[in-house]
Design a protein around this motif. Structure first.
Motif, PDB file in Angstrom:
ATOM      1  N   PHE A 289       2.188   1.754  -3.479  1.00  0.00           N
ATOM      2  CA  PHE A 289       1.011   1.894  -4.556  1.00  0.00           C
ATOM      3  C   PHE A 289       0.891   3.519  -4.201  1.00  0.00           C
ATOM      4  O   PHE A 289       0.488   4.192  -5.021  1.00  0.00           O
ATOM      5  N   TRP A 290       0.868   3.919  -2.933  1.00  0.00           N
ATOM      6  CA  TRP A 290       0.427   5.340  -2.654  1.00  0.00           C
ATOM      7  C   TRP A 290       1.681   6.165  -3.197  1.00  0.00           C
ATOM      8  O   TRP A 290       1.182   7.210  -3.885  1.00  0.00           O
TER       9      TRP A 290
ATOM     10  N   ALA B 123      -4.930   8.939  -3.604  1.00  0.00           N
ATOM     11  CA  ALA B 123      -3.489   9.189  -3.446  1.00  0.00           C
ATOM     12  C   ALA B 123      -3.273  10.367  -4.502  1.00  0.00           C
ATOM     13  O   ALA B 123      -2.328  11.084  -4.163  1.00  0.00           O
ATOM     14  N   SER B 124      -3.730  10.330  -5.491  1.00  0.00           N
ATOM     15  CA  SER B 124      -3.399  11.236  -6.625  1.00  0.00           C
ATOM     16  C   SER B 124      -4.276  12.531  -6.723  1.00  0.00           C
ATOM     17  O   SER B 124      -4.438  13.042  -7.522  1.00  0.00           O
ATOM     18  N   ARG B 125      -5.125  12.785  -5.590  1.00  0.00           N
ATOM     19  CA  ARG B 125      -5.876  13.891  -5.412  1.00  0.00           C
ATOM     20  C   ARG B 125      -4.944  15.118  -5.488  1.00  0.00           C
ATOM     21  O   ARG B 125      -4.024  15.248  -5.162  1.00  0.00           O
TER      22      ARG B 125
ATOM     23  N   LEU C 287       3.225   5.501  -5.827  1.00  0.00           N
ATOM     24  CA  LEU C 287       3.227   5.430  -7.293  1.00  0.00           C
ATOM     25  C   LEU C 287       2.303   6.402  -7.607  1.00  0.00           C
ATOM     26  O   LEU C 287       2.333   7.340  -8.816  1.00  0.00           O
ATOM     27  N   ALA C 288       0.936   6.660  -6.922  1.00  0.00           N
ATOM     28  CA  ALA C 288      -0.075   7.357  -7.368  1.00  0.00           C
ATOM     29  C   ALA C 288       0.166   8.926  -7.050  1.00  0.00           C
ATOM     30  O   ALA C 288      -0.363   9.631  -7.682  1.00  0.00           O
ATOM     31  N   SER C 289       0.848   9.086  -5.926  1.00  0.00           N
ATOM     32  CA  SER C 289       0.955  10.398  -5.429  1.00  0.00           C
ATOM     33  C   SER C 289       2.251  11.037  -5.987  1.00  0.00           C
ATOM     34  O   SER C 289       2.827  12.197  -5.427  1.00  0.00           O
ATOM     35  N   ARG C 290       3.081  10.379  -7.143  1.00  0.00           N
ATOM     36  CA  ARG C 290       4.092  11.128  -7.638  1.00  0.00           C
ATOM     37  C   ARG C 290       3.978  12.295  -8.279  1.00  0.00           C
ATOM     38  O   ARG C 290       2.791  12.597  -8.862  1.00  0.00           O
TER      39      ARG C 290
ATOM     40  N   PHE D 202      -8.343   3.811  -4.232  1.00  0.00           N
ATOM     41  CA  PHE D 202      -6.854   4.032  -3.581  1.00  0.00           C
ATOM     42  C   PHE D 202      -6.205   5.028  -4.293  1.00  0.00           C
ATOM     43  O   PHE D 202      -5.460   5.936  -3.690  1.00  0.00           O
ATOM     44  N   TRP D 203      -6.094   4.658  -5.710  1.00  0.00           N
ATOM     45  CA  TRP D 203      -5.507   5.553  -6.483  1.00  0.00           C
ATOM     46  C   TRP D 203      -5.951   7.146  -6.756  1.00  0.00           C
ATOM     47  O   TRP D 203      -5.061   7.880  -6.515  1.00  0.00           O
TER      48      TRP D 203
ATOM     49  N   LEU E 187       0.620  -1.165  -0.065  1.00  0.00           N
ATOM     50  CA  LEU E 187      -0.117   0.120  -0.102  1.00  0.00           C
ATOM     51  C   LEU E 187       0.945   1.270   0.026  1.00  0.00           C
ATOM     52  O   LEU E 187       0.548   2.188  -0.636  1.00  0.00           O
TER      53      LEU E 187
END
Lengths: 179, 179
Positions: A173-174, B177-179, A176-179, B173-174, A170
């Motif tokens: 993945f977090w 995280a990417s908000r 990765l998504a919040s890059r 979840f993606w 997690l």
């Protein structure tokens, strides 16, 4: 030694060269404790390795585990997870020793996919073993004939192991998504 | 009707008021098909509901499922997942009909946590049932005495159901995280 172009990047503090101050700031992932290349990440990997080896050893010391497919699968999944965690723990130790960050996009994708697969496998194995253990213990009531205690301990270890692996997944993945 | 302050926000096209053009742009999550409030999200929820009800019905029609704890657990997990998916499908239909977005931060947290819990439960139930089914079929070889075919079909349905639920979870979840 020019290793900065590959999968590792220098961390913010102690830059190896002094002319780096003039470069524009690079897009960098936010680092949270528990991600690869952090002391928290190393602790998670060591925990995963120890728990996976414990689950594997406890299950493998029972004489009748090969007669149940789910228990064999638990041994295989714990073996795979212990190898994966050991490899990543060594990479984390290296990254911490040479003070380099592992927050490269491709490296984090690799770690996320690996953690996703291994955590799914160990969770599936733990659930299948738990199903069999509950069947032997509660439904058939024949716990005195078999190594119930060892089966239950190995299953519990596998569940705790899954918990640490899914935490790593997690976090990766977090990031990765919040890059 | 002033509902825009709560957990729903108007989507970009067809703004209900004409004076909204002077407001500064609000931070908005990126919408991917499959997230809550999208046609893809509705399709995922309907798929989850149908598969969960199928798994529940097939397992519940066998006469000897209450004698195995793992099979009872599969029925319970599939029942919970069908209720959860039905609720979210209704919310998705509402959001699509009134053309509103469900990409509010708190709503997405709620959906992510709910999807995480239900997907873990259904996967655990599917793995436990698979462990028992393999034990009956391969290890004991007593498949002719019991409803093996139905157990296996219900377990397969539960696995496909988990796959759709974990897709919803990862998408939510993606977007969180990417908000």
């Amino acid at each position: 030694m020019n290793v900065s172009q590959a999968s590792v990047h220098p961390v913010e503090e102690d830059p190896p060269t002094t002319d780096g101050a003039n470069n524009p700031p690079r897009a960098r992932m936010k680092v949270i404790q528990g991600m690869p290349g952090t002391p928290g990440g190393l602790a998670l990997r060591v925990g995963q390795f120890v728990l996976a080896v414990a689950a594997l050893s406890i299950m493998a010391t029972t004489s009748d585990f090969p007669s149940v497919t789910a228990f064999c699968y638990l041994v295989a999944a714990a073996g795979l997870l212990s190898l994966w965690s050991l490899s990543l723990a060594i990479i984390d130790v290296y990254a911490l020793l040479v003070r380099r960050s592992l927050q490269n996009y491709r490296v984090v994708i690799l770690f996320t996919v690996g953690d996703g697969i291994t955590s799914t496998l160990i969770f599936a194995a733990a659930c299948a073993s738990a199903g069999i253990t509950v069947l032997i213990d509660n439904d058939l009531g024949s716990c005195s004939d078999s190594h119930c205690m060892k089966f239950e301990t190995a299953t519990g270890m596998a569940f705790v192991c899954w918990f640490t692996t899914v935490t790593s997944f997690l976090l990766n993945f977090w990031s990765l998504a919040s890059r």
